[in-house]
Design a protein around this motif. Structure first.
Motif, short mmCIF file in Angstrom:
data_model
loop_
_atom_site.label_atom_id
_atom_site.label_comp_id
_atom_site.label_asym_id
_atom_site.label_seq_id
_atom_site.Cartn_x
_atom_site.Cartn_y
_atom_site.Cartn_z
N ILE A 123 1.47 2.41 -8.72
CA ILE A 123 2.25 1.46 -7.91
C ILE A 123 1.67 0.05 -8.04
CG2 ILE A 123 2.86 0.86 -5.53
CD1 ILE A 123 2.80 3.97 -5.00
N PHE A 124 0.35 -0.03 -8.08
CA PHE A 124 -0.31 -1.33 -8.25
C PHE A 124 0.03 -1.95 -9.60
CE2 PHE A 124 -3.99 -3.67 -9.94
CZ PHE A 124 -4.13 -4.68 -8.99
N SER A 125 -0.04 -1.14 -10.67
CA SER A 125 0.20 -1.68 -12.01
C SER A 125 1.65 -2.06 -12.24
CB SER A 125 -0.25 -0.67 -13.08
OG SER A 125 0.53 0.51 -13.01
N LYS A 126 2.58 -1.45 -11.49
CA LYS A 126 3.99 -1.81 -11.62
C LYS A 126 4.19 -3.29 -11.29
CE LYS A 126 8.62 -0.61 -10.00
NZ LYS A 126 8.98 -1.99 -9.58
N ASN A 127 3.44 -3.76 -10.29
CA ASN A 127 3.53 -5.16 -9.90
C ASN A 127 2.50 -6.04 -10.62
OD1 ASN A 127 5.57 -4.56 -7.98
ND2 ASN A 127 3.99 -3.84 -6.57
N ASN A 128 1.62 -5.38 -11.38
CA ASN A 128 0.57 -6.10 -12.13
C ASN A 128 0.51 -5.55 -13.55
OD1 ASN A 128 -1.08 -7.70 -9.85
ND2 ASN A 128 -0.54 -5.69 -9.04
N PRO A 129 1.53 -5.86 -14.36
CA PRO A 129 1.66 -5.23 -15.70
C PRO A 129 0.49 -5.50 -16.64
CG PRO A 129 3.23 -7.05 -15.42
CD PRO A 129 2.63 -6.79 -14.08
N GLN A 130 -0.37 -6.46 -16.30
CA GLN A 130 -1.53 -6.70 -17.16
C GLN A 130 -2.50 -5.52 -17.18
OE1 GLN A 130 -0.84 -8.20 -14.28
NE2 GLN A 130 -2.66 -8.98 -13.20
N TYR A 131 -2.27 -4.56 -16.24
CA TYR A 131 -3.14 -3.37 -16.18
C TYR A 131 -2.48 -2.13 -16.79
CZ TYR A 131 -6.15 -6.15 -13.18
OH TYR A 131 -6.98 -7.13 -12.70
N ASP A 132 -1.41 -2.33 -17.57
CA ASP A 132 -0.73 -1.18 -18.19
C ASP A 132 -1.66 -0.39 -19.10
OD1 ASP A 132 1.59 -1.70 -16.89
OD2 ASP A 132 2.70 -2.44 -18.63
N LYS B 92 -6.80 16.77 -6.59
CA LYS B 92 -5.81 16.18 -5.69
C LYS B 92 -6.16 14.72 -5.38
CE LYS B 92 -4.38 20.48 -3.44
NZ LYS B 92 -4.35 21.24 -2.18
N ILE B 93 -7.44 14.46 -5.20
CA ILE B 93 -7.89 13.09 -4.93
C ILE B 93 -7.65 12.23 -6.16
CG2 ILE B 93 -9.93 11.66 -4.46
CD1 ILE B 93 -10.98 13.98 -2.73
N LYS B 94 -7.92 12.78 -7.33
CA LYS B 94 -7.69 12.03 -8.58
C LYS B 94 -6.21 11.68 -8.75
CE LYS B 94 -11.61 14.02 -11.08
NZ LYS B 94 -12.04 14.76 -12.28
N HIS B 95 -5.34 12.64 -8.45
CA HIS B 95 -3.90 12.37 -8.55
C HIS B 95 -3.47 11.29 -7.56
CE1 HIS B 95 -2.70 15.32 -11.48
NE2 HIS B 95 -3.29 16.30 -10.83
N ARG B 96 -4.04 11.33 -6.37
CA ARG B 96 -3.69 10.32 -5.36
C ARG B 96 -4.10 8.93 -5.83
NH1 ARG B 96 -7.36 10.49 -0.46
NH2 ARG B 96 -8.34 8.75 -1.55
N ILE B 97 -5.30 8.84 -6.40
CA ILE B 97 -5.78 7.55 -6.89
C ILE B 97 -4.92 7.04 -8.04
CG2 ILE B 97 -7.69 6.56 -8.26
CD1 ILE B 97 -9.60 7.82 -6.28
N LEU B 98 -4.55 7.94 -8.94
CA LEU B 98 -3.69 7.52 -10.06
C LEU B 98 -2.33 7.03 -9.56
CD1 LEU B 98 -3.35 7.31 -13.14
CD2 LEU B 98 -2.40 9.61 -13.11
N ASN B 99 -1.77 7.73 -8.58
CA ASN B 99 -0.48 7.30 -8.02
C ASN B 99 -0.57 5.91 -7.39
OD1 ASN B 99 0.87 9.62 -8.77
ND2 ASN B 99 0.50 10.68 -6.84
N PHE C 238 -10.28 0.10 -1.25
CA PHE C 238 -10.61 -1.23 -0.77
C PHE C 238 -10.24 -2.30 -1.80
CE2 PHE C 238 -13.80 -4.68 -0.62
CZ PHE C 238 -13.51 -5.21 0.63
N HIS C 239 -10.56 -2.06 -3.06
CA HIS C 239 -10.26 -3.02 -4.13
C HIS C 239 -8.76 -3.18 -4.33
CE1 HIS C 239 -14.47 -3.19 -4.79
NE2 HIS C 239 -14.58 -2.07 -5.50
N ILE C 240 -8.01 -2.06 -4.24
CA ILE C 240 -6.55 -2.12 -4.38
C ILE C 240 -5.95 -2.98 -3.26
CG2 ILE C 240 -4.44 -0.76 -4.11
CD1 ILE C 240 -5.46 -0.52 -6.89
#
Length: 450
Positions: free
Chosen positions: A283-292, A272-279, A246-248
């Motif tokens: 993708i989110f951080s690619k467009n929001n580099p402040q979260y690197d 598997k759920i953890k990997h999905r969330i990280l993925n 929801f937050h993403i």
């Protein structure tokens, strides 16, 4: 089955109808009893050595003496079952139940026949009777409903058993199979909503309902249940799984990071759920580099993951996007914990090359050659780097040292010759330059013909 044999043995010894005793002289009673027991023991002996025909023959003699003795029919049923004469077996077991309806073992015998002959519909009728003797047979009833595709009955019984005796892995697998069909999901959702109302502190029901809503793309309802779960059980890690999504979607990175870190640190949530969330966060951080930095921290949760090398996979993701700086960063991060991963080493060398970091390429390839002196690709990258840095003599020496390690790799051999040609050109040796470029061209033509 040992219990059945023991039961049969004693039942056979003592079952002599009182009516017969009342109507017969004492001497005749003894004769009849002895004759019956002799035949009966003979049948047990013959069955013990798997001579079923002889056992049946002896039991038929017993039946002539005591035609309504249920133990005779029971033993006949067992012998016929051992011979796979299913109809005869079933008929004899059924005869026992008509004489003695409370004889559970005869019902079991009928069930064995139905199961062996895969007559599951008839087996259901028998097992429904067996449940009266022993409630554990409800587990068999679930399997039979599944085999006969009576999924609504199976689901109802699974839910009942989950409530009364607790969940089992087998039943949960059955339930998952049933709920793949959308037509059964409505009743199950209603069931879960009812359970949540009755027991709002049971986390498992929220999780199951969130999963069902997510599977049917009802994200708003999944979020509603996740928020309800968070309210009722503030310490629930599972609530954060749906809240993260929801937050993403709302582009709220700070709250997404908070939910993600809770999920990744949890021992309750599947990898598997953890990997999905990280993925999704990648993708989110690619467009929001402040979260690197938050991404780097998240990767740390997977340091001991032997199945998926997370930093390496993230590096590959950035390399596919030609974001060489980030690819290099995550390859280097991965190699801190996997120093001998040659695939990653070579991917890193290529990323340095694409990013024109020839000083770094020369330094790291030389360090790796100390550890892996027979890897020709490392000689190639070191030679290429030194050529770009105009260290032509060094490039020539290292390339000549490495070319002999090439085995069945025409592309690499072409590249070696091209770099040797460049080194020779830099050293002013035009003869060798032409020789190496000529070899490269010959190999290119050969490669084309393949």
């Amino acid at each position: 089955m040992k219990k059945i044999v023991l039961y049969s043995f004693f039942f056979g010894m003592f079952f002599i109808p009182n009516v017969l005793l009342a109507q017969t002289e004492p001497e005749d009673v003894a004769t009849v009893s002895d004759e019956f027991e002799n035949h009966y023991y003979e049948s047990l002996k013959q069955k013990g050595i798997e001579n079923y025909d002889k056992a049946i023959e002896a039991l038929e003699k017993c039946k002539n003496i005591q035609p309504e003795n249920p133990i005779v029919f029971f033993e006949l049923g067992k012998n016929y079952l051992s011979q796979k004469k299913y109809k005869d077996a079933y008929d004899n077991f059924e005869k026992v139940t008509k004489i003695d309806p409370k004889n559970r073992w005869a019902w079991v015998g009928m069930y064995d026949v139905c199961y062996d002959t895969r007559d599951f519909n008839q087996a259901i009728i028998i097992v429904q009777k067996l449940v009266e003797f022993k409630p554990d047979y409800r587990e068999d009833l679930v399997s039979l409903y599944m085999n006969t595709q009576q999924f609504d009955k199976a689901l109802d019984l699974i839910n009942e058993l989950n409530e009364t005796v607790g969940k089992s892995e087998k039943r949960e697998l059955y339930k998952a199979d049933i709920l793949r069909d959308a037509k059964y999901q409505g009743s199950e959702k209603a069931n879960l909503i009812d359970k949540i109302k009755k027991n709002p502190k049971d986390e498992a029901n929220y999780i199951a309902l969130i999963y069902m809503y997510s599977q049917s793309n009802q994200e708003e309802k999944a979020l509603e249940i996740a928020k309800q779960l968070e309210k009722e059980i503030p310490t629930s890690d599972w609530a954060q799984v749906s809240l993260f999504k929801f937050h993403i979607n709302n582009n709220d990175g700070d709250k997404a990071v908070k939910s993600m870190n809770t999920v990744l640190a949890s021992d309750k949530i599947d990898k598997k759920i953890k990997h999905r969330i990280l993925n999704e966060f990648l993708i989110f951080s690619k467009n929001n580099p402040q979260y690197d930095k938050d991404l780097d921290k998240a990767i740390g949760y997977f340091d001991n993951d032997k199945e998926v090398k997370v930093a390496k996979e993230i590096a590959k993701f950035y390399q596919s996007k030609k974001d060489w700086n980030k690819a290099i960063k995550y390859y280097e991060m991965h190699l801190k914990n996997a120093t001998d991963d040659m695939e990653t080493i070579l991917l890193l060398m290529q990323a340095y090359t694409e990013n024109l970091q020839f000083d770094k390429l020369a330094k790291v390839s030389e360090e790796q050659l100390q550890l892996f002196p027979t890897q020709p690709q490392l000689y190639y990258y070191n030679g290429l780097a030194n050529n770009q840095l105009k260290n032509y003599k060094k490039a020539k020496d290292v390339l000549e040292s490495g070319i002999d390690f090439i085995i069945d790799d025409t592309i690499l051999e072409i590249n070696f010759n091209l770099q040797l040609g460049e080194a020779s050109n830099g050293l002013g040796d035009m003869k060798k330059k032409d020789l190496y470029f000529s070899k490269a061209n010959q190999l290119i033509e050969k490669q084309k013909r393949k």
